[in-house]
Design an enzyme around this catalytic site. Structure first.
Site, mmCIF file in Angstrom:
data_model
loop_
_atom_site.group_PDB
_atom_site.id
_atom_site.type_symbol
_atom_site.label_atom_id
_atom_site.label_comp_id
_atom_site.label_asym_id
_atom_site.label_seq_id
_atom_site.Cartn_x
_atom_site.Cartn_y
_atom_site.Cartn_z
ATOM 1 N N HIS A 1 4.448 -1.797 9.364
ATOM 2 C CA HIS A 1 4.356 -1.742 7.953
ATOM 3 C C HIS A 1 4.688 -3.235 7.489
ATOM 4 O O HIS A 1 5.670 -3.790 7.903
ATOM 5 C CB HIS A 1 5.393 -0.770 7.266
ATOM 6 C CG HIS A 1 5.563 -1.177 5.937
ATOM 7 N ND1 HIS A 1 4.717 -1.157 4.924
ATOM 8 C CD2 HIS A 1 6.874 -1.321 5.253
ATOM 9 C CE1 HIS A 1 5.177 -1.236 3.759
ATOM 10 N NE2 HIS A 1 6.410 -1.431 3.891
ATOM 11 N N HIS B 1 2.680 -2.420 -2.818
ATOM 12 C CA HIS B 1 3.708 -2.330 -1.910
ATOM 13 C C HIS B 1 3.331 -3.155 -0.488
ATOM 14 O O HIS B 1 4.024 -3.969 -0.223
ATOM 15 C CB HIS B 1 4.196 -1.040 -1.453
ATOM 16 C CG HIS B 1 5.492 -1.061 -0.707
ATOM 17 N ND1 HIS B 1 6.130 0.193 -0.798
ATOM 18 C CD2 HIS B 1 5.737 -1.686 0.194
ATOM 19 C CE1 HIS B 1 7.205 -0.135 0.247
ATOM 20 N NE2 HIS B 1 6.809 -0.968 0.832
ATOM 21 N N GLU C 1 -17.293 -9.436 10.340
ATOM 22 C CA GLU C 1 -16.730 -8.531 11.483
ATOM 23 C C GLU C 1 -16.000 -7.338 11.047
ATOM 24 O O GLU C 1 -15.301 -6.756 12.126
ATOM 25 C CB GLU C 1 -16.295 -9.354 12.705
ATOM 26 C CG GLU C 1 -17.444 -10.324 13.063
ATOM 27 C CD GLU C 1 -17.151 -11.081 14.359
ATOM 28 O OE1 GLU C 1 -16.283 -10.923 15.019
ATOM 29 O OE2 GLU C 1 -17.837 -12.006 14.604
ATOM 30 N N HIS D 1 4.447 -6.405 4.058
ATOM 31 C CA HIS D 1 4.367 -6.746 2.953
ATOM 32 C C HIS D 1 3.347 -7.750 2.785
ATOM 33 O O HIS D 1 3.611 -9.171 2.733
ATOM 34 C CB HIS D 1 5.539 -6.999 2.188
ATOM 35 C CG HIS D 1 6.298 -6.044 2.170
ATOM 36 N ND1 HIS D 1 7.730 -6.092 1.621
ATOM 37 C CD2 HIS D 1 6.184 -4.674 2.525
ATOM 38 C CE1 HIS D 1 8.341 -4.883 1.427
ATOM 39 N NE2 HIS D 1 7.576 -4.212 1.974
ATOM 40 N N GLU E 1 11.846 3.628 6.377
ATOM 41 C CA GLU E 1 10.410 4.218 6.415
ATOM 42 C C GLU E 1 10.306 4.885 7.563
ATOM 43 O O GLU E 1 9.439 5.404 7.853
ATOM 44 C CB GLU E 1 9.310 3.119 6.259
ATOM 45 C CG GLU E 1 9.319 2.445 5.109
ATOM 46 C CD GLU E 1 9.181 2.908 3.680
ATOM 47 O OE1 GLU E 1 9.046 4.187 3.745
ATOM 48 O OE2 GLU E 1 9.188 2.186 2.619
HETATM 49 P P1 13P Z 1 13.739 -1.270 5.667
HETATM 50 O O1 13P Z 1 14.502 -2.601 5.875
HETATM 51 O O2 13P Z 1 14.541 -0.251 5.608
HETATM 52 O O3 13P Z 1 12.938 -1.156 6.997
HETATM 53 O O4 13P Z 1 12.861 -1.274 4.443
HETATM 54 C C1 13P Z 1 12.023 -2.296 4.225
HETATM 55 C C2 13P Z 1 10.506 -1.950 3.563
HETATM 56 O O5 13P Z 1 9.544 -2.521 3.664
HETATM 57 C C3 13P Z 1 10.716 -0.461 2.823
HETATM 58 O O6 13P Z 1 9.193 -0.131 2.815
HETATM 59 ZN ZN ZN Z 2 7.848 -1.810 2.301
#
Ligand code: 13P
Ligand code: ZN
Length: 274
Positions: free
Chosen positions: A141, A212, A171, A143, A117
């Site tokens: 980022h 995602h 809040e 999940h 990413e």
């Molecule tokens: P990477 O291992 O390449 O960082 O990918 C993980 C991910 O969450 C892709 O969206």
């Molecule tokens: Zn991801």
């Protein structure tokens, strides 16, 4: 002193570890990048490789990032390993004069490349550097399970998500007064999702990729982790309320949102209020 004892590295690794403990980083899920301050580059420079590898395309062009150095998690690397084996899982990447290529100056000792990413991270960094006068340095980022779950039940609009997340915990409007942006389902890891994300980052500090995960931007590790945590917790509360089997009987009104914003001196994104 090893590079892992340098303050910025400790902060970077701690966030990775905290995110893993929250359950946001199954396998290699999620990634983190940090735009280094000049004194941090100077502190880390003694550890840089003597023989530095070739430039590799970033997949996007981010002219405003020319000459910057980023700490980045490696692609395919697991967040749970960042603390115990930092140099195998993290790298420092230098951006070239055109802002379209990078080279690894330290880290990923057993080989590898920055996160898949990286194009999204870099375009988001470029937008946030301009929008915040350079104060934002982190793109994170994760999940986040409850936020992801909500992308199956709420309409995929900035308005629907911002309102639900503001109203699920009192809040929240103080933490993300601009609201959140929504990216529809897209193929991860390329220029297209990077461009779609960076457009939304002009307006928001947090964006959600449908089915995602979440991207957050911030000035330091605490604020960025705190934003991710707040969004995910708010989504979790809403899901719990939805799961009770009774209808939602009452919620925080729009007027109450305005009162919270006034009391804490933040400006809410009025386009999401009735
Ligand atoms: P990477 O291992 O390449 O960082 O990918 C993980 C991910 O969450 C892709 O969206
Ligand atoms: Zn991801």
């Amino acid at each position: 002193m090893g590079i892992a004892e340098i303050e910025v590295m400790k902060g970077f690794v701690r966030l990775c570890d905290d995110g893993f403990r929250m359950g946001w980083h199954e396998r290699n899920g999620g990634n983190l990048t940090y735009r280094m301050k000049p004194h941090e580059v100077a502190e880390c420079r003694p550890f840089f490789y003597e023989k530095i590898g070739a430039w590799t395309s970033c997949g996007i062009v981010a002219e405003s990032l020319a000459g910057e150095y980023f700490i980045a998690t490696g692609s395919g690397k697991f967040m749970r390993n960042m603390a115990i084996n930092t140099e195998d899982n993290i790298c420092i990447a230098e951006i070239n004069e055109k802002g379209d290529a990078y080279r690894i100056v330290w880290g990923l000792t057993r080989g590898g490349v920055p996160t898949s990413e990286f194009p999204s991270h870099l375009l988001n960094h470029s937008v946030k550097k301009a929008a915040t006068n350079g104060s934002h340095r982190i793109i994170y980022h994760a999940h986040t399970p409850s936020v992801i779950a909500l992308t199956f039940v709420l309409p995929l609009t900035d308005r629907d998500f911002s309102r639900v997340l503001w109203k699920s915990m009192t809040e929240c409007p103080i933490v993300f007064p601009a609201g959140v942006g929504l990216v529809p389902w897209m193929i991860p890891g390329g220029a297209d999702i990077a461009i779609a994300s960076s457009k939304l980052m002009e307006e928001y500090d947090a964006i959600i990729w449908a089915h995602h995960g979440t991207f957050c931007s911030g000035p330091d590790f605490d604020a960025t982790f705190g934003l991710m945590h707040t969004l995910e917790k708010s989504a979790e509360i809403y899901l719990k309320a939805l799961s009770c089997g009774t209808r939602i009987r009452q919620t925080i009104t729009d007027d109450a949102l305005r009162q919270v914003a006034k009391a804490f001196g933040v400006t809410l994104n009025e386009k999401f209020l009735d």
